[in-house]
Design a protein around this motif. Structure first.
Motif, PDB file in Angstrom:
ATOM      1  N   TYR A  92       0.817  -1.208   0.000  1.00 50.14           N
ATOM      2  CA  TYR A  92       0.000   0.000   0.000  1.00 50.14           C
ATOM      3  C   TYR A  92       0.855   1.263   0.000  1.00 50.14           C
ATOM      4  CZ  TYR A  92      -4.735  -1.831   0.265  1.00 50.14           C
ATOM      5  OH  TYR A  92      -5.940  -2.413  -0.047  1.00 50.14           O
ATOM      6  N   SER A  93       1.940   1.260   0.751  1.00 53.11           N
ATOM      7  CA  SER A  93       2.775   2.466   0.803  1.00 53.11           C
ATOM      8  C   SER A  93       3.374   2.764  -0.560  1.00 53.11           C
ATOM      9  CB  SER A  93       3.886   2.299   1.852  1.00 53.11           C
ATOM     10  OG  SER A  93       4.698   1.179   1.553  1.00 53.11           O
ATOM     11  N   LEU A  94       3.829   1.715  -1.273  1.00 54.29           N
ATOM     12  CA  LEU A  94       4.400   1.927  -2.608  1.00 54.29           C
ATOM     13  C   LEU A  94       3.301   2.300  -3.593  1.00 54.29           C
ATOM     14  CD1 LEU A  94       6.781   1.934  -4.521  1.00 54.29           C
ATOM     15  CD2 LEU A  94       6.535  -0.554  -4.773  1.00 54.29           C
ATOM     16  N   PHE A  95       2.136   1.682  -3.461  1.00 51.24           N
ATOM     17  CA  PHE A  95       1.010   1.991  -4.338  1.00 51.24           C
ATOM     18  C   PHE A  95       0.644   3.473  -4.238  1.00 51.24           C
ATOM     19  CE2 PHE A  95      -3.674   2.545  -4.511  1.00 51.24           C
ATOM     20  CZ  PHE A  95      -3.891   2.219  -5.842  1.00 51.24           C
ATOM     21  N   LEU A  96       0.493   3.990  -3.026  1.00 54.26           N
ATOM     22  CA  LEU A  96       0.128   5.393  -2.838  1.00 54.26           C
ATOM     23  C   LEU A  96       1.210   6.327  -3.364  1.00 54.26           C
ATOM     24  CD1 LEU A  96      -1.456   5.195   0.732  1.00 54.26           C
ATOM     25  CD2 LEU A  96      -2.666   5.485  -1.452  1.00 54.26           C
ATOM     26  N   ARG A  97       2.470   5.903  -3.203  1.00 52.32           N
ATOM     27  CA  ARG A  97       3.564   6.732  -3.708  1.00 52.32           C
ATOM     28  C   ARG A  97       3.559   6.749  -5.233  1.00 52.32           C
ATOM     29  NH1 ARG A  97       7.201   4.832  -0.715  1.00 52.32           N
ATOM     30  NH2 ARG A  97       8.375   3.419  -2.058  1.00 52.32           N
ATOM     31  N   GLN A  98       3.322   5.597  -5.853  1.00 55.36           N
ATOM     32  CA  GLN A  98       3.273   5.546  -7.316  1.00 55.36           C
ATOM     33  C   GLN A  98       2.101   6.355  -7.862  1.00 55.36           C
ATOM     34  OE1 GLN A  98       3.329   1.454  -8.643  1.00 55.36           O
ATOM     35  NE2 GLN A  98       5.534   1.254  -8.349  1.00 55.36           N
ATOM     36  N   VAL A  99       0.960   6.311  -7.180  1.00 52.84           N
ATOM     37  CA  VAL A  99      -0.198   7.104  -7.592  1.00 52.84           C
ATOM     38  C   VAL A  99       0.161   8.588  -7.596  1.00 52.84           C
ATOM     39  CG1 VAL A  99      -2.514   7.869  -6.890  1.00 52.84           C
ATOM     40  CG2 VAL A  99      -1.951   5.441  -6.878  1.00 52.84           C
ATOM     41  N   LYS A 100       0.810   9.039  -6.542  1.00 52.13           N
ATOM     42  CA  LYS A 100       1.191  10.449  -6.432  1.00 52.13           C
ATOM     43  C   LYS A 100       2.234  10.817  -7.490  1.00 52.13           C
ATOM     44  CE  LYS A 100       2.834  13.854  -3.048  1.00 52.13           C
ATOM     45  NZ  LYS A 100       4.015  14.333  -3.771  1.00 52.13           N
ATOM     46  N   ASN A 101       3.221   9.950  -7.671  1.00 52.69           N
ATOM     47  CA  ASN A 101       4.254  10.216  -8.678  1.00 52.69           C
ATOM     48  C   ASN A 101       3.661  10.314 -10.084  1.00 52.69           C
ATOM     49  OD1 ASN A 101       6.275  10.158  -6.733  1.00 52.69           O
ATOM     50  ND2 ASN A 101       6.870   8.041  -7.153  1.00 52.69           N
ATOM     51  N   LEU A 102       2.793   9.367 -10.417  1.00 56.48           N
ATOM     52  CA  LEU A 102       2.221   9.346 -11.764  1.00 56.48           C
ATOM     53  C   LEU A 102       1.345  10.572 -11.996  1.00 56.48           C
ATOM     54  CD1 LEU A 102       1.789   7.967 -14.469  1.00 56.48           C
ATOM     55  CD2 LEU A 102      -0.038   6.600 -13.421  1.00 56.48           C
ATOM     56  N   ALA A 103       0.552  10.944 -11.003  1.00 58.83           N
ATOM     57  CA  ALA A 103      -0.299  12.122 -11.143  1.00 58.83           C
ATOM     58  C   ALA A 103       0.536  13.369 -11.399  1.00 58.83           C
ATOM     59  CB  ALA A 103      -1.158  12.304  -9.890  1.00 58.83           C
ATOM     60  N   SER A 104       1.604  13.530 -10.656  1.00 59.56           N
ATOM     61  CA  SER A 104       2.476  14.688 -10.849  1.00 59.56           C
ATOM     62  C   SER A 104       3.129  14.658 -12.222  1.00 59.56           C
ATOM     63  CB  SER A 104       3.555  14.708  -9.762  1.00 59.56           C
ATOM     64  OG  SER A 104       2.997  14.906  -8.495  1.00 59.56           O
ATOM     65  N   SER A 105       3.564  13.486 -12.658  1.00 64.03           N
ATOM     66  CA  SER A 105       4.204  13.360 -13.966  1.00 64.03           C
ATOM     67  C   SER A 105       3.237  13.707 -15.096  1.00 64.03           C
ATOM     68  CB  SER A 105       4.730  11.931 -14.164  1.00 64.03           C
ATOM     69  OG  SER A 105       5.744  11.623 -13.236  1.00 64.03           O
TER      70      SER A 105
END
Length: 574
Positions: A92-105
């Motif tokens: 979950y921690s990596l999932f939430l981080r990837q969601v945030k990273n992708l949105a910013s990208s």
């Protein structure tokens, strides 16, 4: 965009949610029958479910943010996603981080903004949930399609939704025309760098996007089994209503608090898979994804990952019940099946219970146009009501309408089901005619399903009105005959269609898949049915086939069978 502080806020959110849930009680009107929910004055059925907390519609909120706000505080190191083939997993921690990273990208590179449409053409993978949550948090409209769609089908879908960007794989990208921001390959180094948040790809100043609950969250395509595919406009508020009800039930039932391990044999582009994914993430469950459905691979995954829960369609329940292959695997971890997509026969459910006594089947009913949910069963007492698809969800109303007189009917009477409630779509994209044909001026959704409510408020689906076989002056529901055929021990699968007849207008024709090793003949099958139905419902034509064509959600593709029947040879006629 999803806030990085959400993990620390979740305990407060859940505490408030539980407190509100414990205080809630059903408050039916005095004019409403407390057993059936039927109001004699308005001729309308009302939900008798207890109240549950739902964010006010005036509150800006995306379904992605709402789902993440419900996450348990202890979920950080829990596995959220597993690839059933490779075994690769995501916490979950990596999932939430990837969601945030992708949105910013995406904001930085595309740049995508609220109201843009993103077309997605890809098999299920660990990247799809990350992509969904990222796009939804930005207010970008998600429009996923079946990756097996033909070039012409994709062209029609793209023309409908007018996307500015697409996400695909190396094997599907060629079907997508040139778009304003191009097509990003989910199996490319570019996409991996976007979710990993590599330097140069993240715009830290992109800020928070304010998404209204009335904003469109997704354009999901109807199955297309009764006409050309249409795109249903579903809002963030629609899905928030669905998820809040499911989440409330989990907290209300103390026996349902344990973390579940889901297997998703259904595709994520279908409304069932779409809302089930969001609901699973909101609950902190683990989701095992299948890239494509294969019965043997599904059984292996249940054994390997100790699956507790699966969303299924009735044909899959039949396969689990009848297949000798299933006995070769350890399926003892299974506890719960959420069944939808078509009626599940009483005998099928009872036979399944004999083989899997510790597995509860909860049936539900919904359409793409209702965000996938309108009725469902809750708890072991309701799941005993075989043949039903449960009771109305909270804040839903329903009518049973006579197709000739237009009169709204009381319990026990069959007619077309009309629905009104918080999960009903805004309409069909770029199709005003279809919208006005389906949604009336008062917000009633005409489902096209022949149904009835019993005296206890349970809904029963008879069949699709357009699929009823018109035999002389009678109407024959194909689903009724199919359930009878499936009860035969030597029949693995079956479908019934209308076949043109000069004298009768139409006659029931069956397509039957024999169980392995069976030598049953057509006359034996016809006699089996004839002994259990009125004369006008008899199977009068039959063809043995190797398989029954179905949509991704398990619905029988009757149009394909009709075409085959009219152009091919038939093994028997009576």
């Amino acid at each position: 965009m999803i806030s990085p502080s959400l993990l620390s806020e979740r305990s407060t959110v859940n505490a408030v949610f539980i407190a509100m849930a414990n205080q809630s009680q059903a408050k039916p009107s005095l004019a409403v029958d407390p057993n059936s929910g039927f109001c004699l004055l308005t001729r309308t059925f009302h939900s008798l479910r207890p109240d549950h907390p739902v964010p006010p519609l005036s509150q800006p909120l995306s379904i992605a943010d709402y789902a993440c706000s419900l996450l348990p505080t202890s979920v950080s190191s829990t596995t959220v996603l597993i690839d059933s083939v490779t075994g690769r997993l995501l916490s979950y921690s990596l999932f939430l981080r990837q969601v945030k990273n992708l949105a910013s990208s995406l904001v930085s590179l595309a740049p995508l903004s609220k109201g843009h449409v993103a077309f997605i053409l890809s098999p299920s993978s660990l990247h799809i949930p990350v992509l969904y949550f990222s796009l939804l948090s930005l207010g970008v409209i998600v429009s996923p399609a079946n990756p097996l769609s033909s070039d012409s089908e994709v062209a029609h879908q793209v023309q409908l939704v007018q996307p500015v960007i697409a996400f695909a794989t190396s094997s599907t990208a060629h079907k997508i025309p040139n778009l304003q921001y191009g097509t990003i390959l989910l199996d490319s180094p570019q996409f991996l760098s976007m979710i990993d948040g590599l330097p140069g790809n993240v715009n830290s100043g992109s800020g928070t996007v304010e998404v209204s609950q009335s904003d469109t969250a997704a354009i999901l395509f109807s199955s297309g089994t009764t006409g050309r595919v249409k795109g249903a406009l579903l809002t963030h508020g629609n899905f928030i209503s669905v998820i809040s009800g499911l989440h409330y039930t989990r907290h209300l039932n103390s026996n349902d608090e344990a973390r579940r391990v889901y297997l998703f044999p259904l595709p994520l582009f279908h409304v069932f898979g779409f809302f089930a994914l969001i609901s699973s993430v909101a609950a902190g469950d683990t989701v095992v994804l299948m890239r494509r459905f294969d019965f043997g691979e599904m059984l292996k995954a249940v054994e390997r990952y100790k699956i507790t829960t699966m969303p299924v369609s009735p044909p899959l329940v039949v396969a689990l019940t009848k297949s000798e292959f299933a006995s070769k695997y350890d399926l003892s971890s299974l506890r719960f099946l959420g069944c939808g997509g078509a009626p599940l026969g009483k005998e099928v459910a009872e036979n399944f219970k004999v083989k899997f006594p510790n597995v509860e089947i909860s049936e539900g009913y919904g359409l793409t146009e209702s965000s996938g949910l309108a009725t469902r069963m809750i708890g072991p007492e309701e799941t005993k009501r075989h043949g039903s698809v449960g009771r109305l969800e909270k804040n839903f109303e329903a009518k049973i309408v006579d197709s000739v007189s237009g009169e709204a009917l009381p319990p026990g009477k069959k007619g077309e089901l009309w629905l009104r409630g918080p999960t009903i779509m805004k309409g069909y994209v770029a199709d005003e005619t279809a919208t006005t044909d389906t949604l009336d001026s008062e917000g009633w959704l005409k489902t096209g399903d022949l149904c009835y409510f019993d005296s206890h408020g349970f809904l029963f689906i008879v069949d699709r009105i357009k699929e009823l076989i018109k035999y002389k002056a009678y109407q024959v529901p194909p689903a009724e005959l199919e359930l009878l055929l499936l009860s035969h021990p030597e029949i693995a699968d079956a479908a019934v269609i209308p076949y043109p007849d000069e004298d009768a207008g139409q006659i029931p024709m069956a397509f039957v898949v024999r169980k392995s090793g069976s030598n049953i003949i057509a006359s034996e099958v016809m006699d089996f049915v004839a002994k259990q139905v009125a004369p006008y419902k008899k199977i009068r034509r039959l063809s043995f086939v190797n398989n029954i064509p179905k949509s991704a959600s398990g619905k029988i593709l009757r149009r394909e069978l009709v075409t085959y029947a009219l152009n091919g040879s038939v093994s028997s006629k009576l």
